[in-house]
Structure formats: C-alpha cells, structure tokens
Design a protein around this motif. Structure first.
Motif, PDB file in Angstrom:
ATOM      1  N   GLU A   1       0.830  -1.211   0.000  1.00  8.46           N
ATOM      2  CA  GLU A   1       0.000   0.000   0.000  1.00  8.46           C
ATOM      3  C   GLU A   1       0.863   1.259   0.000  1.00  8.46           C
TER       4      GLU A   1
ATOM      5  N   ILE B   1      -1.388   6.845   7.603  1.00  5.04           N
ATOM      6  CA  ILE B   1      -2.332   6.844   6.490  1.00  5.04           C
ATOM      7  C   ILE B   1      -2.528   8.241   5.917  1.00  5.04           C
TER       8      ILE B   1
ATOM      9  N   ALA C   1      -7.120   0.377  -2.331  1.00 11.00           N
ATOM     10  CA  ALA C   1      -6.698  -0.181  -1.046  1.00 11.00           C
ATOM     11  C   ALA C   1      -6.299  -1.645  -1.179  1.00 11.00           C
TER      12      ALA C   1
ATOM     13  N   TYR D   1     -11.441   1.633   2.809  1.00 13.35           N
ATOM     14  CA  TYR D   1     -11.499   3.069   3.070  1.00 13.35           C
ATOM     15  C   TYR D   1     -12.938   3.594   3.009  1.00 13.35           C
TER      16      TYR D   1
ATOM     17  N   SER E   1     -11.211  -1.903  10.162  1.00 15.29           N
ATOM     18  CA  SER E   1     -10.157  -1.080   9.568  1.00 15.29           C
ATOM     19  C   SER E   1      -9.696  -0.016  10.557  1.00 15.29           C
TER      20      SER E   1
ATOM     21  N   SER F   1      -8.340   5.363   8.325  1.00 15.71           N
ATOM     22  CA  SER F   1      -8.659   4.982   6.954  1.00 15.71           C
ATOM     23  C   SER F   1     -10.058   5.410   6.536  1.00 15.71           C
TER      24      SER F   1
END
Length: 739
Positions: free
Chosen positions: A350, A386, A492, A497, A555, A559
C-alpha cells in the motif's frame, strides 16, 4: 409461575479517545522497560539479569500463554523476540518492578546470550558493560573487566562455526512491495531506443535524487501503554487507532475471551501516529506483564527508544530523470522510488502504491516510467501514517519542478501550468478543476514572480562574481510548491477506506449519529448538518462512539474518519429519515455507505483511473532569509491558497491550517523550530465535495521551504530536515565547483 429470564446485557466498548495513557495510574503500579537485542543477527539462547532484587520480574516469549506472534497482511511479527534476531533493538523481554530508576539500571545490566553470534554482534554484546567505565574506575576493576572480556570471548564459538551455521539469520533485503508503471514510448520501445528517442532528442536532461525524513519533536509523549486486571477482566489504556486488531491480538496472545478485554482509547500526542501495529505490539507486551502479575503495569518508551525504534513513516529516496523541451514541457519522466520499510511492514504494498501515484502530483507527460520498490533491511520495523503516507512524493516532485525551472529559466508557476495540461492518456486522474486558480492565487498573494526574479538574479550575481556567501547579508530566497490531500483511496490493498454510518431518529426529536468521534470541530459540523436537514435543535443531536465487539470497525480509524465523506453519508441518512419520519413509527434508523459505483472509477488490475473519492488542493509560497554567519533560517512569510471543496466551518478550517503550519515549522530544520510571524491563508470558492484540510500543509510547505533555501544559497537542497553542517557543505561545494 416461572420467572421470566432477563435479556442479556449488551456490553459495548467506547472508541472515544480520552486523556493520555501516561496520565493514568493505580495504587501499586509497577513500571516496565524492554530488554532489547544488542546485536543485528544471531539466535537468542537466554536473557539473564544478575542480582535482580526481589519484587522484580522478567518475562520473555517463553512466558506467553498463547500465540507468540501477531499477523496482518501476511507479515508475522513477534510479540517478544525469540530464535533469530531481526534487527538491533528488537524487544526480547520485558522487565517489571516498583522503582523506575532501578528498572533502568536492571535493563542496562541485562545480558543477552546467543547460541551463534557473528563477530560484530558478539563484540557489541561483550563490550556493552565495559563502555560504562568512568575515570574513577580502579586498576583492579579494569583488570577484572579485561579478564571478564577475555573469558567471554573465549566462550564464543569459532569463526568457522559462525560462518557455516545455517541457522544464522543474515538476511538479504527482500522486495515486499513493487509497482511498475509505463506509458507512451516506455511501453512500446526497448531501453536503448527509448534513450535515443527521448533522452537524446530533448534540450534539457534534468536528474536529481530527493529525500525527506519525518522527525517527531522530543516534547511529545513517547509510545507506551498502561494495563491492569480487575478479576478476570483486562483493561488496556493505549493511543491505538486500530481497536479491532489490538483486541484480536490480545485475545490470541493471552488466551482469554475478547469479552474480558477492555481497551480504553487514549489521545495521541504525536504528529504522526504510531497507533496501528507497532502500538499494538507494545500494548500486548505491557498487558502480558500485567496479566501474569495481576498488577497495574505502565510501559513508556524513553526518548532515545522513540527516536531509534519508532521513527514515523518510511525512509524513501526518489530519483527523477526528466527530458524537457525549450517550452518547459516534460516530454519524458523516469521515476525510481526506493523505499526502506525496515525489518518488516505489513503495509509495504500500500505504501509503495500510494507513493508511486503521488510521485507525479498533478503533472502529466506522454512518456512515463515509474519503478517503485519497498525492501526490507536490518533497520527497525516501520509503520504507515495513512494521512501522510505520500508526503515524501510531493517533496520530491515539487523540488524537481523547481530544478527544471532553474535550468530552463522559465518561471516556476509557468512550468507547473505547462505540465498540468492534459496529454491524452495518463494513468492517474486527480479530479479537481481548480488547480490553476489555486496556484495563481498564491502567486498573486505573495508577489511571487517579482520577488523570485529579484532573489534569483541576486544569487546568480553572487555566484558569477565569486562573492563569498559568508559576506553577503542577508541571503534571501522564495519557493513555490503545490500538493493535494485525498479522501477515500480506491486502490486499497490493506483495508477498506469506505465507512458505514448509522443515524437514528428517536422520540422527542432526539438524533443519534453512530460513528467514531474525531475532533470537536468535526462533531459540531456533523451535528449542524443533521439539525438543519431534520429541522431540530443541534443540542438534540448526539455522536455515539460505543460499539459492541461485533460492531467494532475492522479497519484503522484513520482509513475512514474523513470529514467530507462522513458528512455526505450523514446528509443522505438524514434526508431519508426526513422522508420517513411522518409515515413510520419511531425509532427510525438509516445506514449508508459509499455507493459501489464510486469504486469503479479505479481499475485495480491495470492500476489506473481515479484513485481517490475526493481531493483537496493547496499551493504554498515560502520566503526565506538565511543568516550566513550563524546559519539561522527565518521564514519571512508563508502564503497558502486552498481548495478543500465545500467549507463546512471556515473559522475551524483556518485554525486547523494555522496549527498545521506551526507543527511543520518544528520539523524543517533538525533540532530547532523555524520562526515565521506572517502566515496568510485564503480558501478558494469551490463546489467540490468537502475534502480534508489536515496534512495539506505537510504535503506542500517542506518543498516550498527547500526551494526557497536553494534559491537563497544558489545551490540545491535535496534533503530535509536540513542541518547547519549540510548548509555549510553545500556552500563549500558550490564554491569549490566555481573554482
């Protein structure tokens, strides 16, 4: 008559961050510290602490009742190190006791024994104690140290056994993330033909390597956790951003039911959070000691540990080779991205993808070749921030554009305008039509072109006349950069997300928005949105961050906690409730998530399309003054133009941007904060979807600062944060090059 059974009470967990973990304590609290490997490689045999007092305990991987590792995305991480060591400083044990100073002393005295040690790690381990020799050490003590040293060396295996042993884990770098992108002639021709067609036919070939390192200030709370047991229950106070993963790992490591684990999310004082998997590891290490001893335990990393083993982000070097014509148009661009993820990083792919996408910023060329690789090393594990994962790309490409301007003699804003224009097929579509307006507004605000011409000519005159820079006072420069920040990444590979939002209308006009709480500003905006649509008082709107174990988002919070996306979902929920409220009995609950069609804008297989749901823009100008006698930098002014779509609270947005500027000023120069008293901010009117304001300054200001510094010095600053020695060396090398 049989008694009616009561329905089981549903226990929820709050994901609202309260306080700092370092502020929590309980009577009888013990302090903890980590025993770390002094060697880069080797197989751990044992850990011993001589003369350990009563009341102190040492725990290693052998004491873990359940799983000794945690896993995500195929990356396995040891809770406490065992067998082969992966890097210097890997946690091998945790020592716990009532006196913090004694804990520190015991940590220094800890001896780590290896079955097989290479020469470097053996000497490091043996000499650890002898390095503490003081002027007061007696000759007898010195002789004793030498005798101990000789004895220990004699106990080491032969060099042959070290070299031949197959269990010695001397790792070579592994590629754990890779992305290759080719367009135009790079896709059609062989390498030799490409060089002739592209890099021999254009007037300017401009090549440079750039790197930016994120350094958190020392005054921030270091990473750590506070844990205690209450009967069968375990309580964990930690600044996590990923409650679900921490709960899962704790349950597997300690072999206890998730129902007995209570995670109390605390605030994160860090500019760039470690609240994902590295924080999880530390929290589990602390919980292990508290669970075994049945006593409160607090672990807080030292500042030295924080700096050495918990660096934010990843080390990245980005090299550009650009073929540019007379008009300033980039005809071909080769990008080589080298990412060091340390010994391990579950988000390597990522990170690689996000950095590759951002390496072009808004600029387009027909012929593009990007090679991005993430490799392991013997450095400590890295993490992912992130919100700021692609900031290093903006620093690199914006400085490259500035260098193109310097070489071609075309003004920096013109180079940008020329290369923003469409070129036909380009892999990444960053959707925002206001790029030109954002750049030009900043140029007008700062009087950029006049100052740039003046400062540029002054620096050229100094170089041509051979004037010693030490006697030119003051040195001034000005730099321009632009960047974007995104919401909702479609490509992703680690986690989703796309948030889901519940809004419930209760009797007496009460409304509950079920989501993770973020800042007070965001909560106020969401309350305002709901109150306007449902035509009720804002006081009646509550944000509920309590989740059952089954509901806790899988998650990380960063995100999906994006103000614009969540606000749009709240609008949709409230509009649907408004239609139903007079036709259905209360309560009415509506759940919304991102439409599936939105995700189709990105082609995952071919890695092209529109990568983000929403994009905010920023252009930044920084004017710098450098004292050539003291090498003290001062920013005379910062000008920012921002398009963040629909502005939900302009006053709050202004406060956020000003705060981001102040945070960034302490990271531009190593060891000090650069001063700037004049910050000018304007928001561009826009009908775009509300986007993120945070991180915009971090994506743009470093490149503007380094470009301004390069202009003042009449030489290229390629790395940040900069140091006095770095500036001195640049000036010296420029002088030697002139001769």
């Amino acid at each position: 008559m049989a008694k009616t059974k009561k329905a089981p009470k549903i226990v929820t967990r709050s994901l609202d961050a309260k306080g700092f973990y370092s502020d929590f304590s309980k009577e009888g609290m013990l302090y903890a510290a980590l025993i770390r490997s002094p060697a880069t490689t080797g197989m751990v045999k044992d850990i011993k602490i001589p003369d350990m007092p009563e009341g102190y305990s040492l725990f290693t991987a052998k004491d873990i009742p359940g799983s000794k590792t945690m896993e995500f995305n195929g990356t396995v991480t040891k809770i406490l190190g065992f067998k082969n060591v992966n890097y210097t400083g890997e946690p091998l044990g945790i020592i716990v006791g009532p006196n913090e100073l004694e804990i520190e002393s015991l940590t220094d005295r800890a001896a780590v024994y290896f079955d097989i040690q290479n020469l470097e790690s053996a000497l490091t381990n043996v000499m650890k104690g002898s390095s503490k020799t003081t002027p007061q050490t007696s000759p007898q003590d010195s002789l004793a140290d030498l005798d101990n040293l000789a004895t220990t060396l004699n106990e080491l295996p032969s060099l042959d056994s070290v070299i031949d042993n197959k269990n010695l884990n001397i790792d070579t770098p592994k590629t754990v993330g890779e992305r290759i992108i080719k367009t135009g002639l790079f896709k059609e021709l062989e390498t030799e033909q490409i060089d002739k067609e592209l890099f021999e036919s254009e007037k300017y070939i401009i090549e440079e390597t750039w790197s930016q390192t994120i350094v958190n200030p020392k005054w921030q709370e270091p990473t750590g956790a506070f844990c205690y047991t209450e009967g069968d229950k375990l309580h964990v106070f930690v600044p996590t951003k990923w409650t679900y993963f921490l709960q899962k790992v704790l349950s597997e490591t300690l072999k206890i039911s998730p129902q007995l684990i209570f995670i109390h999310k605390t605030k994160n004082s860090s500019l760039y959070s470690d609240g994902l998997w590295r924080t999880t590891q530390i929290a589990v290490q602390t919980a292990l000691a508290a669970y075994i001893l049945k006593k409160p335990v607090k672990l807080m990393l030292s500042q030295n540990e924080q700096e050495r083993f918990m660096e934010p982000g990843v080390k990245t070097e980005i090299t550009y080779k650009a073929a540019v014509n007379d008009e300033g148009r980039i005809k071909a661009l080769k990008v080589n991205i080298d990412i060091d993820v340390g010994s391990e990083n579950p988000f390597a792919q990522e990170i690689t993808d996000r950095i590759a996408i951002a390496s072009c910023n808004f600029y387009k060329t027909r012929n593009l070749y990007i090679t991005a690789q993430a490799k392991t090393s013997k450095n400590p594990p890295t993490t992912i921030s992130i919100k700021g994962v692609d900031s290093q790309s903006f620093f690199a490409i914006e400085n490259q554009i500035q260098k193109i301007s310097n070489v071609t003699g075309i003004f920096p804003d013109d180079v940008r305008s020329i290369n923003i224009e469409p070129v036909g097929t380009f892999p990444f579509q960053i959707e925002n039509e206001n790029i030109q307006e954002v750049i030009q507004n900043t140029v007008r605000m700062s009087d950029f072109n006049r100052k740039y011409a003046s400062f540029h000519m002054d620096s050229i005159d100094r170089v041509e006349q051979g004037e010693e820079p030490f006697f030119a006072f003051p040195l001034r420069g000005i730099g321009l950069s632009c960047a974007y920040n995104n919401s909702g990444y479609h490509g992703a590979s680690s986690f989703s997300y796309y948030p889901k939002i519940d809004v419930t209308l209760l009797p007496e006009d009460k409304v509950v928005i079920h989501t993770i709480q973020t800042s007070n500003v965001n909560q106020d905006i969401w309350r305002t949105t709901a109150s306007k649509i449902l035509e009720l008082s804002k006081i009646n709107v509550q944000i509920d961050s309590n989740f059952t174990l089954e509901e806790i988002p899988k998650s990380p919070e960063d995100s999906f906690s994006t103000i614009g996306i969540i606000n749009q979902l709240i609008k949709k929920c409230c509009l649907e409730i408004q239609k139903k409220r007079f036709h259905q009995p209360l309560p009415i609950t509506v759940r919304k998530s991102v439409p599936a069609g939105t995700k189709l804008k990105w082609d995952k297989d071919n890695f092209c399309g529109t990568p983000f749901m929403a994009t905010s823009l920023i252009a930044c100008v920084a004017e710098v003054e450098l004292d050539p006698y003291t090498y003290n930098e001062k920013i005379r002014g910062i000008w920012l133009s921002i398009d963040c779509g629909e502005i939900l609270d302009e006053a709050a947005a202004l406060r956020t941007v000003r705060l981001e500027v102040q945070k960034e000023l302490c990271m531009l120069v190593q060891g000090k904060t650069v001063v700037c008293d004049n910050v000018f901010i304007q928001f561009i009117p826009s009908k775009n979807t509300a986007g993120q304001v945070g991180e915009l300054v971090h994506n743009a200001l470093p490149a503007a600062f380094s470009s301004a510094l390069s202009s003042a010095l009449a030489t290229q600053v390629t790395k940040l944060p900069c140091t006095e020695r770095q500036l001195f060396t640049l000036i010296k090398e420029r002088g030697e090059g002139k001769k």
